[in-house]
Design an enzyme around this catalytic site. Structure first.
Site: not given
Length: 488
Positions: A51, A101, A161, A210, A229, A272, A299, A351
């Protein structure tokens, strides 16, 4: 720093892109060793794939994999050095899959956030470990997937997380010695003024990850970052109110982490709908006036254009089917409507990288048309309506009014995790990976495909481009490989 993912390189352009050739390929070593042969591995295998978006400096390409950083010759893809760390047991979510990422570069060091939420610094020349810092203050379900960001003399990183129970934060460390400069929590502590937005003192594990890199505006000296979220996600019985600072775009003083302004995209999220999608900074003329803008496709299905000096909404319009809100009010809040059994969208975009071209004045995203069953506490079990099949589109949004200028349907596994990002170039091109596994170059004016390269791999990263020895390359990570393309 602006996040606009627009390159001024134009050696590769609409007239010659059909001649693009694969010049080198690098397969990430230790790929299989990272993943144990467990049921978790087998169940999530379809989600695997690099990614990271590589960085290039002084003819060296730097990229990350699962608990790895590697340096390659940007001309040939030859490995110069590799740094790897052992897998930490007990990690959950995307971090457990080895998702990473990217990295940051400053001076003689490269910086990476590990899957267990450590900020590590490596010697840029040798790949040797210089130091590592444990980012969390106490153990929770913390993970790390974000590419850190360098601002001034600091390196800034976030945590993943939020779907498992953490207290989200951003942390800034002095690049020279690793000393923490500041920490910005996204879930308030007991007694904080924001705690009232949780109906009282929130649980410490309130979420607010974050895990996507922000943007920085040096002119106004403002750092922008998005948050995830709240937790628990669909069970909101213990968290009435807006739940600040989850699902927010935060504008901060980069020296202190102090919040200048915030905009909460989805107050009291139960679907979410992390706000963890790119924030793109654009200076342009809009509605007859020069404006400093922030672009964000969320989203929740809405595309936002904000005045980035104060967080006020300039434009807000759906880019996919939306049935949970009739629009965004003058106060910037969504105008909610009663939800039925099906909620649209499931995830309008995610993302992955987006791009803005100052030439076309269009904002390019990968959009997903799909609704979902609306779950909440007490209705997880029982009969639910059938969900429709997802459809993916390359969309071009007009930032002046938020309308969809055009959209191109994408063929392939639309329900999978193949959500590769977009790159725009001055050569009039868009580069992206489609759901079928192809790497595509398209005309930025209308989205018409001009070149395909079939990989049959997992496209989850975003393309990048660079020049070395006067030659332009385009690079994209697919599956466990990094592919480098150039003209003959």
């Amino acid at each position: 720093m602006s996040g606009n993912r627009y390159s001024k390189l134009a050696e590769i352009n609409t007239s010659n892109v059909s001649q693009l050739q694969l010049k080198w390929i690098y397969t990430v070593p230790l790929w299989k060793q990272f993943y144990p042969d467990t049921s978790y591995f087998r169940e999530n295998f379809k989600y695997f794939g690099l990614e990271a978006v590589p960085l290039v400096a002084d003819g060296i390409l730097y990229a990350t994999g699962p608990q790895q950083t590697y340096a390659l010759d940007a001309r040939t893809g030859r490995q110069i050095w590799l740094y790897s760390r052992p897998r930490t047991p007990g990690i959950v979510g995307d971090a457990a899959l080895g998702s990473n990422r990217g990295l940051a570069i400053l001076g003689d060091k490269v910086f990476m956030v590990t899957h267990d939420a450590h900020m590590i610094a490596l010697n840029r020349t040798t790949g040797q470990l210089v130091r590592f810092k444990v980012m969390p203050e106490k153990p929770m379900h913390y993970g790390g997937t974000v590419a850190p960001m360098v601002v001034k003399d600091m390196v800034i990183g976030g945590v993943a997380g939020g779907d498992w129970g953490i207290r989200g934060f951003l942390a800034a460390f002095r690049a020279s010695d690793g000393k923490q400069v500041w920490r910005r929590w996204t879930v308030p502590a007991k007694g904080d003024p924001e705690a009232k937005t949780w109906g009282g003192d929130p649980a410490e594990t309130g979420g607010g990850g974050t895990w996507i890199t922000g943007s920085y505006d040096p002119e106004t000296d403002t750092l922008y970052w998005t948050t995830g979220n709240p937790y628990p996600d669909s069970d909101d019985r213990g968290r009435p109110g807006d739940n600040l600072y989850t699902n927010c775009i935060l504008a901060m003083n980069p020296d202190t982490g102090e919040i200048k302004w915030f905009y909460q995209v989805t107050p009291h999220d139960v679907h979410d709908w992390d706000a963890t999608a790119p924030v793109v900074l654009v200076d342009t003329v809009l509605q007859g006036q020069p404006r400093k803008l922030l672009l964000h496709a969320d989203k929740n299905g809405f595309f936002y254009v904000l005045d980035r000096t104060n967080g006020k909404v300039v434009v807000a319009k759906p880019f996919v089917k939306v049935n949970w809100a009739s629009g965004i009010g003058a106060d910037g809040r969504p105008q909610r409507v009663p939800e039925g059994g099906i909620v649209c969208p499931e995830s309008g975009t995610n993302w992955n990288g987006t791009a803005f071209s100052p030439e076309t004045h269009l904002y390019y995203i990968m959009a997903v048309e799909k609704c979902m069953v609306g779950l909440s506490a007490g209705n997880w079990k029982g009969k639910h309506p059938a969900e429709e099949v997802a459809k993916k589109y390359l969309e071009a949004l007009d930032i002046s009014d938020g309308s969809v200028a055009w959209k191109i349907p994408e063929v392939g596994l639309a329900d999978g995790k193949r959500d590769a990002g977009v790159l725009a170039t001055s050569g009039g091109l868009l580069f992206y990976g489609d759901p079928s596994g192809d790497i595509v170059a398209a005309d930025a004016r209308d989205g018409k495909a001009l070149w395909h390269f079939t990989t049959n791999g997992e496209n989850k990263s975003s393309p990048m481009t660079y020049t070395v020895d006067g030659k332009q390359f385009v690079v994209l990570a697919v599956g466990p490989n990094i592919l480098g393309f150039a003209l003959p």
